[in-house]
Design a protein around this motif. Structure first.
Motif, PDB file in Angstrom:
ATOM      1  N   ALA A 192      68.763   8.778  61.724  1.00 60.54           N
ATOM      2  CA  ALA A 192      68.240  10.010  62.021  1.00 60.54           C
ATOM      3  C   ALA A 192      67.967  10.028  63.463  1.00 60.54           C
ATOM      4  O   ALA A 192      68.388  11.037  64.196  1.00 60.54           O
ATOM      5  N   ALA A 230      69.906  12.367  66.081  1.00 62.93           N
ATOM      6  CA  ALA A 230      69.251  13.339  66.960  1.00 62.93           C
ATOM      7  C   ALA A 230      69.645  13.106  68.405  1.00 62.93           C
ATOM      8  O   ALA A 230      69.816  14.285  69.093  1.00 62.93           O
ATOM      9  N   VAL A 250      69.374  15.159  60.236  1.00 63.71           N
ATOM     10  CA  VAL A 250      67.919  14.368  60.836  1.00 63.71           C
ATOM     11  C   VAL A 250      67.044  14.405  59.643  1.00 63.71           C
ATOM     12  O   VAL A 250      66.392  13.387  59.171  1.00 63.71           O
TER      13      VAL A 250
END
Length: 151
Positions: A44, A48, A96
């Motif tokens: 995640a 991002a 995410v």
């Protein structure tokens, strides 16, 4: 600066904030409790920053600085840049969020959401470069090369 360029760059800044916040949280948790980041949390955080921030900045800046095609150039399709954003931004957000949630409550639905987010990211990146491809051209390079100039 065109509105789609601003949209890419502002979205990139949002993902930078999210990625940094995740990174700081993972760091503080590790140093205060000894709990290491899981593979899902690292994924995640990475998505991002790398897709949400880096690739969005690359796309936005490339759309901004690459030479615009002639109005009669039928290869140029400006809607592709918008379609790319609509794949990348929600796809990265989904990826995410689903990665973070799957670390807490794994399930088939979240795995499907992760795959859907990843697919949207891949399609979005392909669309960005499809939109840019007609803009990659030799603007004056033939004249410079004829003079013997080097790159």
């Amino acid at each position: 600066m065109h509105s789609i360029v601003r949209r890419f760059l502002k979205t990139a800044i949002s993902f930078l904030v999210i990625g940094l916040a995740l990174g700081v949280w993972l760091l503080v948790r590790r140093e205060t409790t000894g709990v290491l980041a899981s593979a899902r949390e690292l994924s995640a955080h990475t998505h991002a920053l790398l897709v949400g921030f880096v690739m969005m900045v690359i796309a936005g800046v490339a759309l901004w600085i690459f030479p615009r095609p002639a109005a009669d150039d039928t290869r140029y399709k400006p809607w592709l840049a918008s379609a790319a954003w609509w794949c990348l931004a929600p796809g990265t957000t989904l990826r995410v969020v689903a990665e973070m949630m799957a670390g807490v409550a794994p399930g088939r639905g979240l795995r499907m959401a992760i795959m859907l987010g990843g697919l949207a990211q891949a399609v979005g990146l392909a669309l960005v470069f499809w939109a840019l491809y007609p803009r990659i051209r030799a603007a004056g390079s033939a004249q410079r090369e004829a003079k013997g100039e080097r790159f």
